[in-house]
Write a protein that holds these residues in place. Structure first.
Motif, mmCIF file in Angstrom:
data_model
loop_
_atom_site.group_PDB
_atom_site.id
_atom_site.type_symbol
_atom_site.label_atom_id
_atom_site.label_comp_id
_atom_site.label_asym_id
_atom_site.label_seq_id
_atom_site.Cartn_x
_atom_site.Cartn_y
_atom_site.Cartn_z
ATOM 1 N N PRO A 14 0.598 -1.355 0.005
ATOM 2 C CA PRO A 14 -0.247 0.205 0.420
ATOM 3 C C PRO A 14 0.844 1.234 -0.207
ATOM 4 C CG PRO A 14 -0.726 -1.869 1.094
ATOM 5 C CD PRO A 14 0.084 -2.127 1.415
ATOM 6 N N GLU A 15 2.260 0.912 0.473
ATOM 7 C CA GLU A 15 3.064 2.594 1.047
ATOM 8 C C GLU A 15 4.706 2.505 0.351
ATOM 9 O OE1 GLU A 15 1.108 5.208 0.791
ATOM 10 O OE2 GLU A 15 -0.408 4.637 2.124
ATOM 11 N N ALA A 58 -17.058 1.332 -13.352
ATOM 12 C CA ALA A 58 -17.145 2.687 -12.838
ATOM 13 C C ALA A 58 -17.173 1.704 -11.556
ATOM 14 C CB ALA A 58 -18.916 2.590 -12.636
ATOM 15 N N GLN A 59 -17.444 0.820 -11.259
ATOM 16 C CA GLN A 59 -17.068 -0.236 -9.275
ATOM 17 C C GLN A 59 -15.277 -0.395 -9.442
ATOM 18 O OE1 GLN A 59 -19.430 -1.517 -12.190
ATOM 19 N NE2 GLN A 59 -19.512 -3.729 -12.058
ATOM 20 N N GLY A 60 -14.786 -0.144 -10.995
ATOM 21 C CA GLY A 60 -13.709 -0.303 -10.802
ATOM 22 C C GLY A 60 -12.844 0.849 -9.985
ATOM 23 N N LYS A 61 -13.447 1.889 -11.344
ATOM 24 C CA LYS A 61 -13.209 3.574 -10.565
ATOM 25 C C LYS A 61 -12.964 3.391 -9.261
ATOM 26 C CE LYS A 61 -13.305 5.078 -15.698
ATOM 27 N NZ LYS A 61 -13.832 5.819 -16.334
ATOM 28 N N LEU A 62 -14.150 3.675 -8.382
ATOM 29 C CA LEU A 62 -14.076 3.938 -7.480
ATOM 30 C C LEU A 62 -12.919 2.754 -6.231
ATOM 31 C CD1 LEU A 62 -17.981 2.966 -6.838
ATOM 32 C CD2 LEU A 62 -16.862 4.987 -5.836
ATOM 33 N N VAL A 63 -12.319 1.827 -6.492
ATOM 34 C CA VAL A 63 -11.543 1.063 -5.816
ATOM 35 C C VAL A 63 -10.285 1.550 -5.781
ATOM 36 C CG1 VAL A 63 -10.487 -1.289 -5.813
ATOM 37 C CG2 VAL A 63 -12.911 -1.321 -6.240
ATOM 38 N N LEU A 64 -10.322 1.994 -7.584
ATOM 39 C CA LEU A 64 -8.601 3.274 -8.139
ATOM 40 C C LEU A 64 -8.317 3.974 -7.152
ATOM 41 C CD1 LEU A 64 -8.510 2.233 -11.410
ATOM 42 C CD2 LEU A 64 -6.786 1.546 -10.225
ATOM 43 N N ALA A 65 -9.914 5.163 -6.931
ATOM 44 C CA ALA A 65 -10.059 6.069 -5.922
ATOM 45 C C ALA A 65 -9.328 6.083 -4.846
ATOM 46 C CB ALA A 65 -11.295 6.615 -6.371
ATOM 47 N N TYR A 66 -9.944 5.085 -4.184
ATOM 48 C CA TYR A 66 -9.807 4.916 -2.253
ATOM 49 C C TYR A 66 -8.811 4.280 -2.577
ATOM 50 C CZ TYR A 66 -14.075 6.768 -1.878
ATOM 51 O OH TYR A 66 -14.823 8.528 -1.555
ATOM 52 N N LEU A 67 -7.682 3.612 -3.387
ATOM 53 C CA LEU A 67 -6.380 3.194 -3.431
ATOM 54 C C LEU A 67 -5.344 5.043 -2.645
ATOM 55 C CD1 LEU A 67 -5.676 0.669 -5.941
ATOM 56 C CD2 LEU A 67 -6.304 0.196 -3.617
ATOM 57 N N ASP A 112 -2.285 6.777 -3.492
ATOM 58 C CA ASP A 112 -1.786 7.332 -4.412
ATOM 59 C C ASP A 112 -0.636 6.666 -4.943
ATOM 60 O OD1 ASP A 112 -3.330 8.947 -4.209
ATOM 61 O OD2 ASP A 112 -2.024 11.169 -3.533
ATOM 62 N N PHE A 113 0.489 5.982 -4.204
ATOM 63 C CA PHE A 113 1.364 5.124 -4.381
ATOM 64 C C PHE A 113 0.915 4.333 -5.220
ATOM 65 C CE2 PHE A 113 4.268 1.514 -3.362
ATOM 66 C CZ PHE A 113 6.002 1.764 -3.873
ATOM 67 N N GLU A 114 -0.136 3.225 -4.522
ATOM 68 C CA GLU A 114 -0.567 1.776 -4.655
ATOM 69 C C GLU A 114 -1.311 1.943 -6.368
ATOM 70 O OE1 GLU A 114 -1.808 -1.957 -2.860
ATOM 71 O OE2 GLU A 114 -2.962 -0.111 -2.108
ATOM 72 N N LEU A 117 -1.190 1.404 -11.632
ATOM 73 C CA LEU A 117 -1.553 1.313 -13.247
ATOM 74 C C LEU A 117 -0.610 1.865 -14.440
ATOM 75 C CD1 LEU A 117 -3.844 4.474 -12.607
ATOM 76 C CD2 LEU A 117 -4.640 2.216 -14.002
ATOM 77 N N ASP A 118 0.539 2.241 -13.892
ATOM 78 C CA ASP A 118 1.647 1.733 -14.601
ATOM 79 C C ASP A 118 2.350 0.321 -14.952
ATOM 80 O OD1 ASP A 118 4.170 3.126 -14.862
ATOM 81 O OD2 ASP A 118 5.451 1.474 -13.643
ATOM 82 N N PHE A 119 2.056 -0.508 -14.035
ATOM 83 C CA PHE A 119 2.363 -2.282 -14.310
ATOM 84 C C PHE A 119 1.827 -2.861 -15.393
ATOM 85 C CE2 PHE A 119 4.558 -3.548 -10.020
ATOM 86 C CZ PHE A 119 5.208 -3.178 -10.323
#
Length: 251
Positions: A58-59, A140-149, A151-153, A158-160
């Motif tokens: 996560p960090e 939309a549900q996936g974007k919610l998951v991404l939004a609440y990770l 910043d580092f994770e 997204l880079d990987f």
């Protein structure tokens, strides 16, 4: 009968097993002590396991954790009455023009679909169905998951995995996506239009635990051509109200 052993694979599996045995996370230095491997060697293994979705960090410079906890569906849905849940989701289904409805549990970096009502009204419980990590930015549900990770994770994920294009409308611009995710984090509401499937619009809200952590998502999908002004006015408040009902059942 003896067979060939792939040492690099064996080494990676050993590391993964060590991480999966802990709930508190394990540091790179501790992994190095336990395996006898140099940290640089371990970083390559760990980055590969993160990319494939088996572990998470996560960090930056933080501990490594299993990507999924044990029995998340059992833990989070223990208080759910399936009949009552179906009634709540069915009501949403009919109020929103027979839209398909999806209720999913957040499990680390995974989004496990627990239940859905199809557009035809068929009720299904899907305890083991998991959305693929590389499709998160298009749902939309996936974007919610991404939004609440963190910043580092989020940035590393997204880079990987990159931004796979599913349709001509998929948002594959990282700058625009990051700006969109920032707005989603403020509202706990997300939508996509033709991004995963042409002709389909997707809306979702977050469901949070008592510590304000994203624990689940409630989403609908509907034919894009069926959406009118009345639908647009109803969808967000109805989703949020239904999500609050489910949250009270769970927590």
């Amino acid at each position: 009968m003896s067979g060939t052993i792939i040492k690099s694979l064996e080494k990676a599996l050993d590391v993964m097993e060590l991480i999966q045995q802990t709930r508190e996370g394990i540091s790179l230095s501790r992994l190095s002590e336990m395996t006898g491997e140099h940290p640089n060697t371990l970083r390559s293994i760990l980055n590969t396991l993160i990319k494939k979705g088996y572990i998470r960090q996560p960090e930056a410079r933080g501990a490594y954790f299993p990507a999924s906890s044990e029995n998340p569906l059992t833990n989070l849905t223990a208080k759910l009455d399936e009949k009552q849940l179906f009634g709540i989701l069915e009501e949403l289904h009919f109020k929103l023009n027979r839209s398909a409805v999806y209720f999913s549990i957040i499990n680390g970096l995974n989004l496990n679909m627990f239940a859905q009502i199809t557009q035809s009204g068929l009720w299904q419980t899907l305890n083991s169905s998991t959305y693929k990590v590389d499709s998160m930015h298009a749902l939309a549900q996936g974007k919610l998951v991404l939004a609440y990770l963190s910043d580092f994770e989020r940035n590393r994920l997204l880079d990987f995995n990159g931004l796979k294009r599913f349709t001509p409308a998929t948002n594959c611009d990282i700058t625009k996506l990051q700006a969109e995710l920032k707005k989603i984090r403020k509202t706990a509401f997300a939508s996509t239009h033709d991004e995963f499937n042409l002709g389909v619009t997707n809306f979702a809200v977050g469901i949070f635990d008592t510590e304000s952590h994203l624990a689940a998502t409630l989403a609908i999908s509907t034919p894009s051509l069926s959406i009118d002004d009345r639908f647009r006015q109803l969808v967000q408040p109805l989703l949020k109200n239904t999500g609050n009902q489910i949250s009270k059942m769970m927590f």
